[in-house]
Design a protein around this motif. Structure first.
Motif, PDB file in Angstrom:
ATOM      1  N   GLY A   1     -24.669 -69.668-108.980  1.00  0.00           N
ATOM      2  CA  GLY A   1     -24.884 -68.908-107.748  1.00  0.00           C
ATOM      3  C   GLY A   1     -25.055 -67.424-108.005  1.00  0.00           C
ATOM      4  N   ILE A   2     -24.453 -66.929-109.087  1.00  0.00           N
ATOM      5  CA  ILE A   2     -24.585 -65.512-109.441  1.00  0.00           C
ATOM      6  C   ILE A   2     -25.966 -65.231-109.988  1.00  0.00           C
ATOM      7  N   THR A   3     -26.397 -66.026-110.960  1.00  0.00           N
ATOM      8  CA  THR A   3     -27.641 -65.732-111.668  1.00  0.00           C
ATOM      9  C   THR A   3     -28.878 -66.037-110.841  1.00  0.00           C
ATOM     10  N   THR A   4     -28.779 -66.950-109.901  1.00  0.00           N
ATOM     11  CA  THR A   4     -29.972 -67.353-109.163  1.00  0.00           C
ATOM     12  C   THR A   4     -30.275 -66.462-107.968  1.00  0.00           C
ATOM     13  N   HIS A   5     -29.232 -65.884-107.342  1.00  0.00           N
ATOM     14  CA  HIS A   5     -29.531 -65.112-106.135  1.00  0.00           C
ATOM     15  C   HIS A   5     -28.495 -64.076-105.736  1.00  0.00           C
ATOM     16  N   ALA A   6     -27.195 -64.314-105.978  1.00  0.00           N
ATOM     17  CA  ALA A   6     -26.172 -63.431-105.417  1.00  0.00           C
ATOM     18  C   ALA A   6     -26.337 -61.990-105.895  1.00  0.00           C
ATOM     19  N   LEU A   7     -26.574 -61.800-107.198  1.00  0.00           N
ATOM     20  CA  LEU A   7     -26.790 -60.444-107.714  1.00  0.00           C
ATOM     21  C   LEU A   7     -28.023 -59.806-107.100  1.00  0.00           C
ATOM     22  N   TYR A   8     -29.132 -60.538-107.099  1.00  0.00           N
ATOM     23  CA  TYR A   8     -30.387 -59.976-106.603  1.00  0.00           C
ATOM     24  C   TYR A   8     -30.290 -59.622-105.125  1.00  0.00           C
ATOM     25  N   MET A   9     -29.650 -60.488-104.353  1.00  0.00           N
ATOM     26  CA  MET A   9     -29.606 -60.251-102.917  1.00  0.00           C
ATOM     27  C   MET A   9     -28.776 -59.016-102.580  1.00  0.00           C
ATOM     28  N   TYR A  10     -27.694 -58.794-103.315  1.00  0.00           N
ATOM     29  CA  TYR A  10     -26.936 -57.572-103.071  1.00  0.00           C
ATOM     30  C   TYR A  10     -27.728 -56.343-103.490  1.00  0.00           C
ATOM     31  N   LEU A  11     -28.343 -56.397-104.662  1.00  0.00           N
ATOM     32  CA  LEU A  11     -29.063 -55.232-105.152  1.00  0.00           C
ATOM     33  C   LEU A  11     -30.276 -54.902-104.293  1.00  0.00           C
TER      34      LEU A  11
END
Length: 568
Positions: free
Chosen positions: A201-211
């Motif tokens: 969940g971190i690598t697929t979207h969570a990081l990108y969506m916050y940034l």
């Protein structure tokens, strides 16, 4: 065609053997691509191009099962194949500027959107009567990367739609929060907590969506997932002979049934172990909890102390990528040379044992001639070369990097922020931008943003530079603003949430309101006294129809307005 590309790669590798001696003296690395990270662009280009022959030009979409020479072995197509290949195509475009890759990525996602969405219950479908968190997460990696590279509002719409659907798998219980691993098609009968449900969940979207949004709700989710890794996965290490336990029940209790190796406590992949160290290091840049960096180092130190045992478990190409990314990221944060040596060793091993010098691309694992399957696409291969280029240049040699972005014209002025690395790095700046080969000057280097006028767009080449010093987890302290200012919302266009930033240079009453195109007020975001400084407000237009909206900031007798576009 395949052989000629493989020959070019061999030439690139040989050239690297005789150059960059001064760099090798400064940093003790042996792999040619870490000695000269620019060489990784050629490998990314080759890896992405390999998959062209597996695309169905009649019906759309990439075939899932692919032979050594790049030809499909049957007519099966899976959702995850489209999303992961779209990710690979987006990154290849960013490295090369070749829009052919964006076109393949666009067609792959169009097929996925049309054929694999569950219209009845929401979420993504595969040939199963269950929905798994791994599939639901990886469905978002393609839209995330394609939106970043191509700025297409269609991908943002599906990214938001998929994320909201994923929340059907979220367990809100305070003592057991986290993503469930699976559920029925209607999201009932949710069960278990696993590595893939959490770390993917971190690598697929969570990081990108916050940034991309700076929305605090995505940061909160990112921190929750980081805490899950520390508390449950790394927390199980002391009770394991090797690695950590990956499978838990719904309450984060250990699954007491023996795993496929006959042991209690499931640890199937060294790559999952090192991937967790990479993710923790990236989250640490955003939320500098000491336990994140301590846990990442505990993982890598365990691998280094028992390297022979861990090496016996590595068999698949993606595991070497996770070894590289975790090693180089933690080296950057700690300056411990053993982490860089670990990253270097993983690159040496994958190139020596798994790269196909005749047809190109990596084998799934050693002595296996199949290149594509449900679990293998262009994703990990292109991503590895993408990060060799970025991490190697920026972190090892303080050299600039250039990436391409396609931003199509619209009728509205836009401010677009760029995050080429999957974490917030306050020391990364934009030093140069061109638009269709001509100088483009409407950018802010420090906050890495482009201001694009109405009707303006095309292919942007953006050069980034790393400032001296390690990455910091916090943005520079706010200085008192010199003037009253209202920034362009981001993202724009948006669906349904966006961020609005503004500054006031003295304390006083502030009003921030939103109006439709006819002048009717539709939302009051701020109405009260505020202190001097910079402020950020989230606007959720979930109940409003698509269209152009005006947001207006009023401070004393000063008023400023801007437009934004909602696309559903």
């Amino acid at each position: 065609m395949k052989t000629s590309y493989a020959l070019r790669i061999c030439i690139v590798i040989l050239l690297g053997m005789f150059t960059f001696q001064s760099i090798q003296a400064q940093v003790n690395v042996q792999n040619k691509f870490l000695q000269d990270p620019d060489l990784a662009i050629e490998l990314a280009d080759s890896s992405a191009r390999f998959w062209f022959d597996s695309f169905d030009h009649q019906e759309g979409g990439f075939f899932t099962n692919v032979e050594r020479n790049g030809q499909p072995s049957d007519d099966e197509k899976q959702m995850i194949t489209q999303s992961q290949n779209a990710y690979g195509m987006a990154r290849a475009f960013q490295l090369t500027g070749d829009t052919t890759y964006l076109n393949y990525g666009r067609k792959a996602l169009d097929w996925m959107y049309e054929n694999t969405w569950d219209e009845e219950h929401g979420g993504w479908l595969k040939d199963s009567d269950r929905k798994f968190a791994m599939d639901q997460h990886y469905a978002l990696i393609g839209p995330s990367a394609m939106f970043e590279a191509g700025n297409d509002s269609l991908d943002w719409k599906w990214l938001m739609k998929g994320y909201e659907s994923n929340q059907n798998l979220w367990d809100n219980r305070p003592w057991a929060y986290g993503y469930y691993s699976e559920a029925n098609l209607d999201w009932s009968d949710k069960s278990s907590k696993t590595f893939s449900a959490t770390v993917d969940g971190i690598t697929t979207h969570a990081l990108y969506m916050y940034l991309m949004t700076k929305d605090e709700k995505y940061k909160e989710r990112l921190i929750q997932l980081g805490d899950n890794i520390v508390d449950h996965f790394v927390g199980s290490m002391d009770d394991m002979d090797l690695g950590f336990n990956e499978s838990f029940d719904s309450n984060w209790g250990w699954d007491s049934s023996p795993n496929w190796q006959g042991n209690v406590g499931d640890f199937p992949f060294t790559g999952h172990f090192t991937k967790s160290a990479w993710c923790l290091a990236r989250i640490y840049q955003i939320e500098p909890k000491p336990e994140y960096l301590e846990a990442a180092q505990k993982i890598l130190n365990d691998v280094l102390a028992k390297q022979d045992q861990y090496d016996e478990k590595i068999s698949q190409w993606w595991e070497y990528e996770e070894g590289f990314t975790s090693g180089v990221m933690n080296y950057y944060l700690t300056e411990k040379p053993e982490y860089l040596e670990f990253a270097d060793g993983n690159l040496i091993k994958i190139m020596e044992t798994l790269w196909d010098t005749e047809y190109g691309e990596f084998y799934f694992f050693e002595n296996n001639e199949h290149k594509g399957s449900y679990y293998k696409t262009s994703y990990h291969s292109v991503e590895m070369f993408y990060y060799i280029y970025l991490y190697g240049n920026l972190y090892l040699y303080d050299e600039p990097v250039s990436l391409y972005y396609r931003i199509n014209p619209t009728e509205e002025e836009r401010t677009i922020s760029l995050y080429p690395l999957a974490f917030y790095d306050s020391l990364l700046t934009i030093s140069d931008v061109t638009l269709e080969g001509e100088a483009f000057t409407s950018f802010n280097g420090e906050d890495r943003s482009l201001t694009i006028a109405p009707g303006e767009g095309g292919i942007f080449k953006v050069t980034f530079e790393a400032q001296e010093g390690p990455a910091t987890a916090t943005e520079p302290e706010n200085e008192l603003p010199a003037a009253f200012a209202l920034s362009q919302n981001y993202p724009n266009p948006f669906n349904p949430t966006t961020q609005i930033e503004y500054s006031i240079n003295e304390s006083g009453p502030v009003a921030l309101r939103v109006y439709d195109i006819l002048g009717k007020e539709v939302a009051t975001l701020v109405n009260g006294n505020q202190s001097a400084g910079s402020h950020r407000v989230a606007f959720n237009a979930g109940e409003l129809p698509s269209g152009v909206y005006i947001y207006q900031l009023r401070f004393g007798n000063r008023v400023e307005s801007r437009r934004m576009m909602l696309i559903k």
